[in-house]
Design an enzyme around this catalytic site. Structure first.
Site, PDB file in Angstrom:
ATOM      1  N   ALA A   1      -9.751  11.039   3.150  1.00 18.11           N
ATOM      2  CA  ALA A   1     -11.104  11.390   3.555  1.00 18.11           C
ATOM      3  C   ALA A   1     -11.574  12.626   2.791  1.00 18.11           C
ATOM      4  O   ALA A   1     -10.787  13.498   2.454  1.00 18.11           O
ATOM      5  CB  ALA A   1     -11.124  11.670   5.053  1.00 18.11           C
TER       6      ALA A   1
ATOM      7  N   GLU B   1       0.851  -1.191   0.000  1.00 21.03           N
ATOM      8  CA  GLU B   1       0.000   0.000   0.000  1.00 21.03           C
ATOM      9  C   GLU B   1       0.885   1.239   0.000  1.00 21.03           C
ATOM     10  O   GLU B   1       1.875   1.307   0.745  1.00 21.03           O
ATOM     11  CB  GLU B   1      -0.912   0.038   1.233  1.00 21.03           C
ATOM     12  CG  GLU B   1      -1.808   1.279   1.229  1.00 21.03           C
ATOM     13  CD  GLU B   1      -2.645   1.432   2.492  1.00 21.03           C
ATOM     14  OE1 GLU B   1      -3.690   0.766   2.584  1.00 21.03           O
ATOM     15  OE2 GLU B   1      -2.252   2.229   3.373  1.00 21.03           O
TER      16      GLU B   1
HETATM   17  P1  FAD Z   1     -18.308  -0.855   5.558  1.00 15.80           P
HETATM   18  O1  FAD Z   1     -18.089  -2.255   5.117  1.00 15.80           O
HETATM   19  O2  FAD Z   1     -19.344  -0.080   4.831  1.00 15.80           O
HETATM   20  O3  FAD Z   1     -18.637  -0.864   7.106  1.00 15.80           O
HETATM   21  C1  FAD Z   1     -18.905   0.342   7.808  1.00 15.80           C
HETATM   22  C2  FAD Z   1     -19.679   0.010   9.075  1.00 15.80           C
HETATM   23  O4  FAD Z   1     -20.979  -0.464   8.748  1.00 15.80           O
HETATM   24  C3  FAD Z   1     -19.012  -1.093   9.896  1.00 15.80           C
HETATM   25  O5  FAD Z   1     -19.227  -0.811  11.242  1.00 15.80           O
HETATM   26  C4  FAD Z   1     -19.755  -2.335   9.475  1.00 15.80           C
HETATM   27  O6  FAD Z   1     -19.723  -3.333  10.468  1.00 15.80           O
HETATM   28  C5  FAD Z   1     -21.170  -1.787   9.245  1.00 15.80           C
HETATM   29  N1  FAD Z   1     -21.879  -2.554   8.200  1.00 15.80           N
HETATM   30  C6  FAD Z   1     -21.793  -2.337   6.868  1.00 15.80           C
HETATM   31  N2  FAD Z   1     -22.579  -3.236   6.209  1.00 15.80           N
HETATM   32  C7  FAD Z   1     -23.125  -4.043   7.162  1.00 15.80           C
HETATM   33  C8  FAD Z   1     -23.985  -5.161   7.131  1.00 15.80           C
HETATM   34  N3  FAD Z   1     -24.506  -5.628   5.990  1.00 15.80           N
HETATM   35  N4  FAD Z   1     -24.313  -5.777   8.303  1.00 15.80           N
HETATM   36  C9  FAD Z   1     -23.828  -5.320   9.474  1.00 15.80           C
HETATM   37  N5  FAD Z   1     -22.996  -4.225   9.577  1.00 15.80           N
HETATM   38  C10 FAD Z   1     -22.665  -3.608   8.432  1.00 15.80           C
HETATM   39  N6  FAD Z   1     -10.159   4.816   4.570  1.00 15.80           N
HETATM   40  C11 FAD Z   1     -10.045   5.890   3.739  1.00 15.80           C
HETATM   41  O7  FAD Z   1     -10.682   6.923   3.978  1.00 15.80           O
HETATM   42  N7  FAD Z   1      -9.213   5.855   2.636  1.00 15.80           N
HETATM   43  C12 FAD Z   1      -8.511   4.737   2.315  1.00 15.80           C
HETATM   44  O8  FAD Z   1      -7.779   4.732   1.305  1.00 15.80           O
HETATM   45  C13 FAD Z   1      -8.615   3.591   3.163  1.00 15.80           C
HETATM   46  N8  FAD Z   1      -7.953   2.428   2.885  1.00 15.80           N
HETATM   47  C14 FAD Z   1      -8.161   1.307   3.654  1.00 15.80           C
HETATM   48  C15 FAD Z   1      -7.549   0.100   3.281  1.00 15.80           C
HETATM   49  C16 FAD Z   1      -7.742  -1.051   4.045  1.00 15.80           C
HETATM   50  C17 FAD Z   1      -7.096  -2.361   3.616  1.00 15.80           C
HETATM   51  C18 FAD Z   1      -8.561  -1.002   5.220  1.00 15.80           C
HETATM   52  C19 FAD Z   1      -8.753  -2.229   6.050  1.00 15.80           C
HETATM   53  C20 FAD Z   1      -9.160   0.192   5.592  1.00 15.80           C
HETATM   54  C21 FAD Z   1      -8.988   1.359   4.813  1.00 15.80           C
HETATM   55  N9  FAD Z   1      -9.623   2.556   5.126  1.00 15.80           N
HETATM   56  C22 FAD Z   1      -9.469   3.671   4.300  1.00 15.80           C
HETATM   57  C23 FAD Z   1     -10.430   2.672   6.357  1.00 15.80           C
HETATM   58  C24 FAD Z   1     -11.924   2.344   6.134  1.00 15.80           C
HETATM   59  O9  FAD Z   1     -12.483   3.220   5.193  1.00 15.80           O
HETATM   60  C25 FAD Z   1     -12.598   2.516   7.487  1.00 15.80           C
HETATM   61  O10 FAD Z   1     -12.124   1.532   8.374  1.00 15.80           O
HETATM   62  C26 FAD Z   1     -14.114   2.561   7.495  1.00 15.80           C
HETATM   63  O11 FAD Z   1     -14.496   2.912   8.820  1.00 15.80           O
HETATM   64  C27 FAD Z   1     -14.809   1.236   7.193  1.00 15.80           C
HETATM   65  O12 FAD Z   1     -14.748   0.979   5.865  1.00 15.80           O
HETATM   66  P2  FAD Z   1     -15.447  -0.339   5.243  1.00 15.80           P
HETATM   67  O13 FAD Z   1     -15.133  -0.277   3.805  1.00 15.80           O
HETATM   68  O14 FAD Z   1     -15.109  -1.535   5.992  1.00 15.80           O
HETATM   69  O15 FAD Z   1     -16.998   0.038   5.494  1.00 15.80           O
END
Ligand code: FAD
Length: 327
Positions: A60, A26
Site C-alpha cells: 500500500a 505469489e
Molecule cells: P477494483 O476492481 O477497482 O474494485 C474496487 C471496488 O470498486 C470494488 O468494490 C468493486 O466492486 C468496485 N468497482 C470497480 N469497478 C466497478 C464497476 N465497473 N462496477 C461496479 N463496481 C465496480 N493489494 C495491494 O495493495 N497490493 C497487492 O500487491 C495486492 N495483490 C493482490 C493480488 C490478488 C490476486 C488479489 C485478489 C488482491 C490483491 N490486493 C493487493 C488487494 C486488492 O488491491 C484489494 O482487494 C482492493 O480492495 C480491490 O482491488 P481491485 O483491483 O479488485 O479493485
C-alpha cells in the site's frame, strides 16, 4: 529423481508438461535485507518446478515500490521465471503511475497484475490520489495506452511487443470483496470492466470452498466474462497464518478447518490434515474446469511444494530431459 531432489536443484531438470494445469506462486518483497537470502532459497526451489509465473506484491502507498521492483528485476535477469509485477493505484498520480509502468517496461517486464490496491496501513477508507486512478480497470486502460504509445513511437518496440505481448492480470473475488463491502455481483461488474479495458486473465482472492470459486466462474461467464479465472489458494497448514490472512483479506477461515488443524496431536499431523484439505480443494476446482492453481506462498516453499506434489501437479523429468541436462 524425486520431487524432493528437484527442490534442492537450483534449476534442475524438472519440466512442466504443456498439458499440466498452470502452476504459479505469489511472493512479497523481503521486509528487511536480512530476509533476502532465505527468500532467494525459496525462489530457487519454486523455480525447480517450472511455474508458469510468479507474481510479486506491491505494498500500500507504494511502500514496497523499490523492493518490489528490485525483486522483479532480479527474477527477470537471474532466473528462468516469468515475474508478474503487481501494480496499484494507491497514493500516486496518473503521471507517477505512468512513470513506474514505463520503468518496468524499460527493464523488460511484460506481465502485470493491475489492482486498485488496499488502503495504506491505519487508513480505513480507500481514497484516490487527487490526480490518480480510482479503479483497477482504469489502470488496465493506462497500461494498454502506454504500450500502444510505445509501439507507435518505435517500430522496433512494435515488433518486440508482438514477440512478447503485454500480459495483464486482474483480481477477482469468489464471495465479493469483504474489504470494500462489494457483493459478488458488483465485483463481476468490475471484472467485466477490467476485461473491456484489456485484462487477459484474473486471479482470485483466497477462498476455502470450491463452490464459491465455481459459482463465481459460472456467474461471471453468464455475465459475459470470457477471460480465464485462476483460483488463488493458500496452503492450509499453518492456522496462525490463516487467521492473519483473514485479518488482511476479510475472507473468513472456516471454523471447522481451524478446529481440524488445532486438534492435531503434533505438527506433522497438522501438516497432513492441512495438505489433505488443500489437495481436495485443488481436485475439486480442477475438476470444475479451473485452468490452474495460484498459490499464496507467504515466501515459504515447503507447504506450497508439498501441496502441488500431493495434487500431482509438479512436473516430473522425462528420461530424455534428464539425460540432456546431466550431459
Ligand atoms: P477494483 O476492481 O477497482 O474494485 C474496487 C471496488 O470498486 C470494488 O468494490 C468493486 O466492486 C468496485 N468497482 C470497480 N469497478 C466497478 C464497476 N465497473 N462496477 C461496479 N463496481 C465496480 N493489494 C495491494 O495493495 N497490493 C497487492 O500487491 C495486492 N495483490 C493482490 C493480488 C490478488 C490476486 C488479489 C485478489 C488482491 C490483491 N490486493 C493487493 C488487494 C486488492 O488491491 C484489494 O482487494 C482492493 O480492495 C480491490 O482491488 P481491485 O483491483 O479488485 O479493485
Amino acid at each position: 529423481m524425486s520431487v524432493a531432489d528437484a527442490r534442492t536443484a537450483a534449476s534442475g531438470p524438472v519440466v512442466a508438461p504443456v498439458d499440466r494445469p498452470t502452476v504459479s506462486f505469489e511472493l512479497f518483497p523481503p521486509r528487511n535485507p536480512d530476509a533476502a537470502p532465505k527468500l532467494w532459497d525459496t525462489i530457487r526451489r519454486l523455480e525447480a518446478v517450472r511455474p508458469d509465473f510468479v507474481s510479486v506484491t506491491y505494498g500500500a502507498s507504494g511502500r514496497t515500490r523499490t523492493t518490489s521492483r528490485a525483486l522483479v528485476r532480479r527474477m527477470l535477469h537471474e532466473t528462468t521465471l516469468t515475474p508478474i509485477a503487481h501494480l496499484t493505484c494507491v497514493g500516486a498520480s496518473r503521471e507517477e503511475i505512468s512513470t513506474i509502468v514505463r520503468e518496468f517496461l524499460d527493464e523488460g517486464v511484460r506481465s502485470f497484475l493491475a489492482l486498485r490496491g488496499d488502503p495504506p496501513e491505519g487508513e480505513a477508507q480507500w481514497q484516490a490520489h487527487p490526480h490518480g486512478l480510482t479503479t483497477a480497470s482504469q489502470l488496465v486502460e493506462l497500461l494498454r495506452e502506454i504500450e500502444h504509445e510505445r509501439c507507435e513511437q518505435s517500430p522496433a518496440q512494435a515488433v518486440r511487443a508482438r514477440v512478447k505481448p503485454l500480459s495483464i492480470a486482474v483480481a477477482a473475488f469468489p464471495r465479493g470483496n469483504r474489504l470494500t463491502g462489494s457483493s459478488r455481483e458488483q465485483d463481476i461488474q468490475a471484472l467485466l470492466a477490467k476485461q473491456r479495458a484489456g485484462a487477459d486473465f484474473a486471479i482470485t482472492q483466497v477462498f476455502y470452498d470450491a463452490d464459491s470459486y465455481l459459482e463465481l466462474v459460472g456467474e461471471a461467464r453468464r455475465a459475459g466474462v470470457v477471460i480465464p479465472i485462476v483460483p488463488g489458494l493458500i496452503p492450509a497448514t499453518d492456522p496462525a497464518r490463516l487467521v492473519r490472512t483473514e485479518q488482511v483479506t476479510g475472507v473468513p477461515v472456516p471454523r471447522d478447518l481451524l478446529a481440524l488443524l488445532d486438534d492435531a496431536d503434533d505438527e506433522a499431523e497438522r501438516r497432513r490434515r492441512g495438505l489433505r484439505f488443500g489437495i481436495e480443494l485443488i481436485d475439486r476446482v480442477l475438476e470444475g474446469g479451473a485452468p490452474g492453481i495460484h498459490l499464496y506462498t507467504f515466501n515459504k516453499h515447503e507447504a506450497a511444494l508439498d501441496l502441488l506434489e500431493g495434487a500431482g501437479l509438479v512436473g516430473r523429468p522425462t528420461a530424455t530431459t534428464t539425460a540432456r541436462t546431466d550431459a
